[in-house]
Each structure stands twice: as C-alpha cells, then as structure tokens.
Design an enzyme around this catalytic site. Structure first.
Site, PDB file in Angstrom:
ATOM      1  N   LYS A  36       4.632   2.683   6.035  1.00 29.62           N
ATOM      2  CA  LYS A  36       4.081   3.968   6.297  1.00 29.62           C
ATOM      3  C   LYS A  36       2.815   4.132   6.034  1.00 29.62           C
ATOM      4  O   LYS A  36       2.228   3.514   5.168  1.00 29.62           O
ATOM      5  CB  LYS A  36       4.928   4.941   5.600  1.00 29.62           C
ATOM      6  CG  LYS A  36       4.793   4.866   3.772  1.00 29.62           C
ATOM      7  CD  LYS A  36       5.479   6.061   3.433  1.00 29.62           C
ATOM      8  CE  LYS A  36       5.551   6.379   2.117  1.00 29.62           C
ATOM      9  NZ  LYS A  36       6.451   7.342   1.524  1.00 29.62           N
TER      10      LYS A  36
ATOM     11  N   HIS B  66       0.656   3.934  13.285  1.00 31.18           N
ATOM     12  CA  HIS B  66       0.608   2.653  13.124  1.00 31.18           C
ATOM     13  C   HIS B  66       1.564   1.829  13.913  1.00 31.18           C
ATOM     14  O   HIS B  66       2.644   2.702  14.495  1.00 31.18           O
ATOM     15  CB  HIS B  66       0.712   2.312  11.785  1.00 31.18           C
ATOM     16  CG  HIS B  66       2.047   2.869  11.121  1.00 31.18           C
ATOM     17  ND1 HIS B  66       3.190   1.921  11.222  1.00 31.18           N
ATOM     18  CD2 HIS B  66       2.360   3.850  10.493  1.00 31.18           C
ATOM     19  CE1 HIS B  66       4.244   2.715  10.817  1.00 31.18           C
ATOM     20  NE2 HIS B  66       3.699   3.634  10.132  1.00 31.18           N
TER      21      HIS B  66
ATOM     22  N   GLU C  36       3.928 -34.312  23.140  1.00 31.68           N
ATOM     23  CA  GLU C  36       4.830 -35.398  23.377  1.00 31.68           C
ATOM     24  C   GLU C  36       4.239 -36.722  23.528  1.00 31.68           C
ATOM     25  O   GLU C  36       5.160 -37.623  22.901  1.00 31.68           O
ATOM     26  CB  GLU C  36       5.920 -35.063  24.536  1.00 31.68           C
ATOM     27  CG  GLU C  36       6.749 -33.835  24.109  1.00 31.68           C
ATOM     28  CD  GLU C  36       7.852 -33.765  25.499  1.00 31.68           C
ATOM     29  OE1 GLU C  36       7.518 -34.444  26.435  1.00 31.68           O
ATOM     30  OE2 GLU C  36       8.787 -32.929  25.077  1.00 31.68           O
TER      31      GLU C  36
ATOM     32  N   GLU D 292      -3.995 -10.363 -13.174  1.00 29.68           N
ATOM     33  CA  GLU D 292      -3.215 -11.436 -13.094  1.00 29.68           C
ATOM     34  C   GLU D 292      -4.004 -12.748 -13.376  1.00 29.68           C
ATOM     35  O   GLU D 292      -3.963 -13.324 -14.439  1.00 29.68           O
ATOM     36  CB  GLU D 292      -2.378 -11.637 -11.837  1.00 29.68           C
ATOM     37  CG  GLU D 292      -1.089 -12.395 -12.343  1.00 29.68           C
ATOM     38  CD  GLU D 292       0.044 -12.217 -11.054  1.00 29.68           C
ATOM     39  OE1 GLU D 292      -0.252 -11.325  -9.913  1.00 29.68           O
ATOM     40  OE2 GLU D 292       0.975 -12.736 -11.291  1.00 29.68           O
TER      41      GLU D 292
ATOM     42  N   ARG E 161       5.792 -15.616  42.248  1.00 27.67           N
ATOM     43  CA  ARG E 161       5.731 -14.066  42.195  1.00 27.67           C
ATOM     44  C   ARG E 161       4.541 -13.715  43.206  1.00 27.67           C
ATOM     45  O   ARG E 161       3.529 -14.198  43.296  1.00 27.67           O
ATOM     46  CB  ARG E 161       5.225 -13.322  40.794  1.00 27.67           C
ATOM     47  CG  ARG E 161       5.760 -12.286  40.282  1.00 27.67           C
ATOM     48  CD  ARG E 161       5.372 -11.719  38.898  1.00 27.67           C
ATOM     49  NE  ARG E 161       6.629 -12.214  38.206  1.00 27.67           N
ATOM     50  CZ  ARG E 161       6.668 -11.806  36.750  1.00 27.67           C
ATOM     51  NH1 ARG E 161       5.434 -11.869  36.186  1.00 27.67           N
ATOM     52  NH2 ARG E 161       8.063 -11.778  36.124  1.00 27.67           N
TER      53      ARG E 161
END
Lengths: 515, 102
Positions: free
Chosen positions: A217, A223, A312, A69, A453
């Site tokens: 795939k 994978h 902010e 290309e 926790r």
C-alpha cells in the site's frame, strides 16, 4: 491541515531503482516513511543502500543510513561490490552512518524506564550534518533484540517515524518477516508505519529462487498492484522487471524484411514485417537453427546489424554449420554486422538473462535478433517466471522495433506444442511451424506459416528439403492430413480434389499454381 | 585520580533525566565517598558524543573506570541493581559483603 497533507502526499521521490519507479508510478511517497519488509536474504539492505546511493549519484541528494544490524564497516565492504563507494561519500559529506549495531560482548543492564532519545538525537544530528533528504533504517528487528521492553521500543519507533516526517525526509525502514506469505513484519511494526508498505520476497519454487517485489500500500497515492520479479545484479544492485506496468504502444511497420529465404518470403506474402516477432516451432532436427542462420545471414548480407543469442550450441558449432550452408559468420562478425553470444541457460536465473539480453541489445543496437532456442531457457525457471520472461523480452524487442526470430523446440517428434508456444503464440506476429511428416517409412519435413499478422500468407503445408544452400521449400503435401496434430492420414489423390473444390479460395489457388 | 569515572547520557530536562541524575548523584555521594568523576552529557546538546559512544537509549550510564566497561540504561531507580551493575560493594550496613560481589 488535512488537505495540506493530501496535496503533499501526491508528490513522489524517484528511487532510481531500474523498473521499480514504474511499479511505484513515480517513486516512493516524498516526505514519508516506507516500510520495506522481507525475509532473511530478500535484499532489504541492498534496497536501503541503493535508495541512498542513487540519491547521491543521480539526484545530488545526500543520505543517512541508520544500521541496527550490520556494522558500518560491513555495509561498506558489502556494497562496494555494487560499485558504491560509501567511504568516499562519507568523506565528501554525502553519506552519514548512525551506527546502532549491537556491540558484541558488551554487557548492558536495564534498570528502570528509558527511551531512545539518544538514537533520535543522533539521527537528527546526522540529517542536519549532511543535509539529508533520504534516510534508510536497516533493519528494525535487530533493535528489538538489543532491548527487552517491546512496548517502549514500539513507542520509540513511532516517535522516530514522526521525527522523520517532521524533518521532511523520505525514509525507507526495513523489517524482517518470518514467512513469505504471512504477517507483514515481526513485532507488528507495520502498525506504526502503516502509510506505505513494500514487501520483498525470495520464494523457493520448484527448487528455484524467485525474487519478487510487491507494493502492498501507498496511502493517498497510486501504485501498480501484485508481485513483480526483480533481480540483484553485480555492479548495479536491484533491478525490477515491471511487466504489466509496460505499455503496449509499439509502432507498427509495414516495411518488409527478408527472412533470408526467398521461398519463405513468398509464403509470407513478401517477407516478415520489420518490427515483428516470429516464432519458429519444431521438433529437434527439423531445421530451426538453419532457419535462424538464414534469417541472420540475410540481414547481415543487407548490412543490417544482427544479434544471435544461442543457448543450445557453441560458437564453434554455429559457425561451422553456417559455413556448411555457405554463410561466413566469422566474416560478418568481423565486419560488424553480426554478434553471436552463446551461453548455457543454467549460468544464471531467467530474470538475469532478460536483463543481460536487454543490455546486449541496447549495446549492439541490432535490427534483427534471433534467440535459439527460447525453450532451452524454460529449464531454468518456473512456468510463471518463464511467461514473464517471454513477455518481457518480446515487448522489449517490439519496443525497440527489432525483427525477432525465436525458436521453440516441441517435445514430441510428430505434431505437438511446447510451453513456450502456449506463452508466446499470442504475442508473436508470425508463427512458422516445422514438422516431421512420416510418409511410407520415410521422414520428410513440412513447413507452414500458421500466422502472419497483417498480411496474407500461403496456408499450405509445404515439403522442404535441406541442401548445401539451406532450406529449399517445395510443393504442398496434398495426400496427407493430420501433420500438425501428429496423427497422419493418407488420402487418395481423387479425394483431395473433391475437398479442394468444396473450399476453393482464390488466393490458395493462386499460390498453389505458382509453385 | 579518582577511582570511578562515570558518564551519564540524558536527553534534555525530562522528568526521567532528572530522576536518573538525582539517583546517580545519591549513589555517588553515599556509596562512592567522593572517589568519582561524574560527567552528565545532554545528547541534544552533544549528539556527536552519543554517536562516538554509540549510545541509543537515554538515560545511559557508562562506567569507564574501573574496568570492565559497563553500561546501565534506565532511570537507575533501583539502587541495589545499580550497585550490582557497577560492581560496587555496598557501604550501607544493611547489605552483606557478598551482596556486592560479582
């Protein structure tokens, strides 16, 4: 024959693309051709070039780039932006081009049958010349516009793929697709290179572009499944963000660190854990940034490195406010215990923010991190993208064993939760809520430790005030309920005593008598 | 200096290559009256030449002279189309003079 192919199929070649090898569970299948399909602008060429460039830079593996290309000159100048000096590699015999790009203005007439024997011969010649183990072909669709016989081209492409296999090179073949969710590639290319297919997407969602990579795939090998976000970073190229591929194996520390506020430490049962994530939620003006400032200053005072990422407020604002509360940010930064990075959330996409944050953390190596506010970053992303970002950031900070304090702004003044909380609350170790409490025509502030926790904590909603030293936590609200939901109900004192008797808990009594 | 300079790129000794060479030789003899240089290049032996010339398909006939540069691909099995493609006014009496014009 069959079994031989099987055993070789298990081997993978690291692409070296950040995060991508995790999704691939090791890399691309070695000695095979992988089809990389994507719409226009989905970073196919970058993927192909990066695959070769990393081979050269990190693995001493040379490569051949077949371009159908763009011209080699265009590719060279485009890729220079990522810091890949192809020109130099060409001179050093590490990179070879096979230029199959169309020549404008050149008339070609087809008379009778033909094949792509010359292209194949050039490809084999180039692979031999540089001793290539990696080959990229980009992008296949373009050759279909140069010739008219689709049947011939399909047959010839099959021959090329076979030849690549015979030469034992690992190849990436890119192809166009017309839709993000539709046929795999144009001209049914996947039918002849169907062993391995990767799809790059560039989806427009709520006016925001979101890039993802999916392994469709890998024949004969494993994978990760599903779409993973990725981004293209200047001077680096593609970086994938492998969310579910990350492992949940952080260590857990029992060492406590101060929140920077002794009263809050007490409420938390002696401070936060060193590698915990703390979410501070509250409406605008409830004191989130102040809590962050104290957290950071508390760390810097103990000569810990602290990183503050602000989205902010500007540096000037943050420094001025800190000074107002008696904390000298400028001095801390000079001494190297503090680093403040301020940025507008809009300057880049969320994936880029995440990568930049990780870089900043890896560079400065803080033991404390504060992000103020996480919810400001919501603006630049879709909900899904934001969730991925939050998971990515929290898992990274936990992995690095950094105490992280993230703030979240609730959309309503009274009560309320935000999207941030919905995504983050299960990941965080501690949640501190700051809420406005309307009491007989006056706005007061309440603070509670909702979750801690691995530790006991004070379960009261306590009133707090802000003075020149920061947050000062006082008595629990005893005669009002519904603070968290925003629907306040006021009680007479005698009613509260009756309720307290019903559910007396030792620790609560112990804590309330202490204060 | 001959009027026509032609290069024919082929892959090995396949039937298609043989066919293209035979077709081209025939045209040269009959239509160009000896006024030509025809170079036959086997891309398997000289891949670098194909690289320099950016040849993809075989057989490819490149007409370097006279200008303009022109490429014909295929086994050149249609005489008339080849002549048209090379801007050759046919010498055979069966064709009208206009037939060979551009």
């Amino acid at each position: 024959m069959r079994t031989k192919q099987r055993s070789s199929a298990l081997k993978k070649m690291k692409t070296g693309i950040d995060g991508f090898d995790l999704i691939c569970q090791g890399g691309l299948p070695r000695g095979r051709t992988t089809l990389v399909s994507g719409t226009a602008g989905s970073a196919k060429t970058i993927f192909a070039a990066q695959f070769l460039s990393i081979g050269i830079r990190r693995h001493k593996e040379t490569g051949v780039f077949v371009t159908f290309e763009e011209t080699p000159a265009d590719i060279k100048s485009n890729m220079l932006g990522f810091g890949w000096d192809i020109e130099k590699w060409q001179r050093e015999g590490k990179w070879a081009f096979v230029d199959a790009s169309p020549e404008p203005g050149q008339e070609t007439i087809e008379i009778g049958s033909y094949d792509l024997g010359a292209l194949l011969a050039r490809l084999e010649h180039a692979v031999k010349k540089v001793g290539a183990s990696r080959v990229a072909l980009d992008s296949l669709g373009a050759i279909f516009s140069q010739f008219t016989s689709v049947a011939t081209l399909r047959h010839e492409m099959l021959r090329i793929v076979w030849a690549l296999k015979r030469m034992g090179v690992t190849a990436v073949l890119t192809a166009e697709r017309t839709q993000e969710y539709g046929e795999i590639a144009r001209y049914g290319i996947e039918e002849f290179v169907a062993d391995n297919v990767i799809i790059l997407r560039n989806v427009l969602e709520e006016e925001k572009r979101r890039r993802t990579v999916e392994i469709l795939k890998f024949r004969g090998t494993s994978h990760q499944k599903g779409e993973y976000p990725f981004t293209v970073v200047p001077a680096e190229g593609i970086i994938a963000i492998p969310l579910s591929a990350m492992e949940l194996k952080q260590k857990s520390s029992t060492v406590r660190v101060s929140s920077g506020n002794s009263e809050l430490d007490e409420m938390c049962g002696g401070g936060f854990f060193r590698d915990s994530i703390i979410l501070v939620s509250g409406a605008t003006g409830t004191g989130k940034t102040l809590l962050v400032t104290q957290f950071i200053a508390g760390g810097a005072r103990n000569q810990e490195k602290c990183l503050l990422l602000a989205f902010e407020e500007s540096r000037e604002q943050l420094f001025r406010n800190a000074t107002g509360w008696g904390m000298d940010f400028a001095k801390m930064e000079r001494e190297g215990y503090l680093k403040v990075i301020c940025e507008y959330p809009e300057v880049m996409g969320l994936e880029d923010h995440l990568i930049k944050m990780k870089r900043d953390i890896a560079k400065f190596k803080p033991t404390r991190l504060a992000v103020d506010s996480l919810s400001a970053l919501e603006r630049v992303s879709t909900e899904k993208g934001f969730r991925e970002f939050v998971i990515g950031l929290t898992s990274f900070t936990k992995h690095e064993e950094i105490a992280g304090m993230f703030t979240s702004t609730t959309p309503t003044l009274l009560g309320g939760t935000s999207i941030t909380e919905a995504h983050i609350s299960t990941i965080t170790d501690s949640i501190v809520l700051l809420r406005y409490v309307e009491m007989y025509g006056e706005m007061r502030r309440g603070l509670t430790v909702l979750k801690m926790r691995g530790s006991k904590h004070d379960k009261n909603i306590r009133e707090f005030s802000i003075n020149c030293e920061g947050i000062h936590i006082g008595r629990p609200f005893r005669d009002v309920s519904g603070i968290l939901s925003g629907n306040l109900t006021h009680f007479r004192p005698e009613e509260i005593e009756r309720v307290a008797d019903l559910f007396s808990e030792e620790e609560e009594v112990a804590l309330s008598t202490k204060s | 200096m001959n009027k026509y300079r032609l290069k024919l790129y082929v892959t090995g000794q396949t039937p298609r290559a043989e066919r293209a060479i035979a077709n081209m030789r025939h045209i040269c003899e009959v239509e160009l009256g000896g006024q030509y240089d025809l170079i036959i290049i086997d891309v398997l032996e000289d891949p670098q030449l194909a690289e320099d010339e950016k040849i993809l398909a075989t057989p490819t006939l490149v007409k370097e002279l006279p200008a303009p540069l022109r490429r014909l691909i295929g086994d050149l099995s249609d005489n008339e189309k080849v002549l048209l493609g090379l801007d050759i006014v046919a010498a055979s009496p069966a064709q009208t003079p206009q037939g060979g014009n551009k």
